[in-house]
Design an enzyme around this catalytic site. Structure first.
Site, PDB file in Angstrom:
ATOM      1  N   GLY A  59      -0.484 -83.472  13.033  1.00 18.68           N
ATOM      2  CA  GLY A  59      -0.716 -84.556  12.086  1.00 18.68           C
ATOM      3  C   GLY A  59       0.460 -85.496  11.981  1.00 18.68           C
ATOM      4  O   GLY A  59       0.296 -86.668  11.639  1.00 18.68           O
ATOM      5  N   SER A 171     -10.096 -79.400   9.149  1.00 20.56           N
ATOM      6  CA  SER A 171      -9.791 -80.643   8.442  1.00 20.56           C
ATOM      7  C   SER A 171     -10.926 -80.957   7.476  1.00 20.56           C
ATOM      8  O   SER A 171     -12.097 -80.884   7.853  1.00 20.56           O
ATOM      9  CB  SER A 171      -9.623 -81.801   9.428  1.00 20.56           C
ATOM     10  OG  SER A 171      -9.601 -83.030   8.725  1.00 20.56           O
ATOM     11  N   LYS A 213      -7.036 -72.962  13.783  1.00 20.01           N
ATOM     12  CA  LYS A 213      -6.461 -73.436  12.517  1.00 20.01           C
ATOM     13  C   LYS A 213      -7.534 -73.432  11.442  1.00 20.01           C
ATOM     14  O   LYS A 213      -8.579 -74.062  11.601  1.00 20.01           O
ATOM     15  CB  LYS A 213      -5.877 -74.843  12.674  1.00 20.01           C
ATOM     16  CG  LYS A 213      -5.123 -75.329  11.427  1.00 20.01           C
ATOM     17  CD  LYS A 213      -4.297 -76.568  11.716  1.00 20.01           C
ATOM     18  CE  LYS A 213      -3.435 -76.948  10.512  1.00 20.01           C
ATOM     19  NZ  LYS A 213      -2.529 -78.083  10.814  1.00 20.01           N
ATOM     20  N   GLY A 293       2.965 -76.140   2.434  1.00 19.30           N
ATOM     21  CA  GLY A 293       3.753 -76.007   1.213  1.00 19.30           C
ATOM     22  C   GLY A 293       5.170 -75.502   1.372  1.00 19.30           C
ATOM     23  O   GLY A 293       5.877 -75.323   0.379  1.00 19.30           O
ATOM     24  N   SER A 315       5.100 -82.177   5.541  1.00 20.05           N
ATOM     25  CA  SER A 315       5.176 -82.956   4.299  1.00 20.05           C
ATOM     26  C   SER A 315       6.534 -82.844   3.611  1.00 20.05           C
ATOM     27  O   SER A 315       7.082 -83.844   3.128  1.00 20.05           O
ATOM     28  CB  SER A 315       4.070 -82.522   3.327  1.00 20.05           C
ATOM     29  OG  SER A 315       2.792 -82.790   3.864  1.00 20.05           O
TER      30      SER A 315
END
Length: 335
Positions: A59, A171, A213, A293, A315
């Site tokens: 991503g 997704s 995934k 996370g 992220s």
């Protein structure tokens, strides 16, 4: 230093900032020096030698444009994609939203990418000497009943150029995609892709691991069913997991009402639960790659202790900068 860079990036909308970062990393990849050293903390997983257990999650570099740039940040492995058989624009913009107070991101990108052929050419040109995974998906226009066709097309095209291949069926931003995680649909997909993998390994005289995934929103019963399928079809690994549709950790915060998958720090507890439950069901039969996370050495180690063998981040790097990759790569202790 990163606080200044972050201030600049956060003055742009999330997708513009991402595209700017990719271009900057493309440029960094061409420089004759490493931005940061590659921390050596070696681990062997799926028969592959990883220089350290910290990877870039899919991503971030959908088209494999900035592999060498990301490689200079210290990642032990890089997963590019998700890529589809033909180029597609993805969902309408805006489609990426920061949740600043929680260090989270919501996206509804919808597999925007330039197509598998472009990605393969970029991978072939990359000089990065770590492990490269390629994450494959289906085109939005392909009916879910024909999804296998898209995965087979991509698998055949990327096989020779990947160290491992990830099949993305989790997704939340491609209509009906997550239905492939259940029952007969999952069974048929895994059986067919395993057969294709065996044919390709004979053709190229090299075995490339196949990884699935999955979503963090699965129930314990659904996780058990997925684990059973993974074991029966001899899949080589599993990534736990993708973004979540849950908004419980960010309720009431700005942008929390946006549709799409939530990633970043708010996903931490849910993804660790997924890893732990999956590890119980798999009982060591295949490795788990923990994703979702991770925002500190402690949160990363928690996932290793729950049963993961490798970790992926994306992220948190946006919020915290490059030091996080170095800290994780140096200090995570794989059991």
């Amino acid at each position: 230093m990163y606080s200044l860079i972050r201030k600049c990036l956060f003055s742009m909308d999330a997708e513009t900032a991402h595209n700017f970062s990719i271009q900057a990393l493309k440029l960094a990849g061409k420089l004759p020096i490493n931005v940061l050293p590659m921390p050596l903390n070696p681990v062997e997983v799926m028969g592959l030698q990883f220089k350290n257990p910290i990877g870039l999650a899919a991503g971030a570099d959908k088209n494999g444009e900035a592999i060498d740039g990301f490689g200079k940040l210290g990642f032990g492995f890089i997963e590019v994609g998700t890529v589809t058989p033909v180029a597609q624009d993805g969902n309408p913009k805006p489609r990426q939203f920061r949740i600043l107070e929680a260090e989270g991101i919501i996206n509804r990108n919808g597999f925007n990418n330039l197509g598998v052929d472009v990605l393969v050419e970029n991978v072939k040109k990359a000089k990065y000497d770590g492990i490269i995974g390629i994450n494959i998906g289906k085109n939005a226009v392909t009916p879910i009943e024909r999804a296998l066709d898209d995965y087979q097309i991509c698998l055949r095209k990327v096989y020779e150029h990947a160290d491992y291949i990830t099949v993305n069926i989790s997704s939340p931003n491609t209509k009906n995609l997550r239905t492939l995680q259940y029952g007969e649909a999952l069974d048929d997909l895994l059986r067919s892709l395993k057969s294709e993998q065996e044919s390709l390994s004979q053709k190229f005289n090299r075995y490339k691991p196949l990884v699935l995934k999955i979503a963090p929103d699965l129930t314990d019963e659904e996780i058990a069913s997925v684990a059973d399928g993974l074991i029966r079809h001899k899949i080589d690994g599993v990534i736990a997991g993708n973004t979540t549709l849950s908004r419980d950790p960010v309720v009431g915060l700005k942008n929390a009402e946006q549709q799409g998958g939530l990633s970043g720090k708010p996903l931490n507890t849910l993804s660790t639960r997924l890893i732990s439950t999956l590890a119980e069901e798999l009982n060591g039969t295949l490795p788990i790659i923990g994703s979702g996370g991770i925002h500190s050495v402690a949160s990363g180690q928690e996932k290793i202790d729950a049963g993961a063998s490798l970790l992926q981040v994306y992220s948190a790097m946006i919020y915290q900068g490059l030091a996080l990759i170095q800290n994780l790569a140096k200090h995570i202790q794989v059991r």
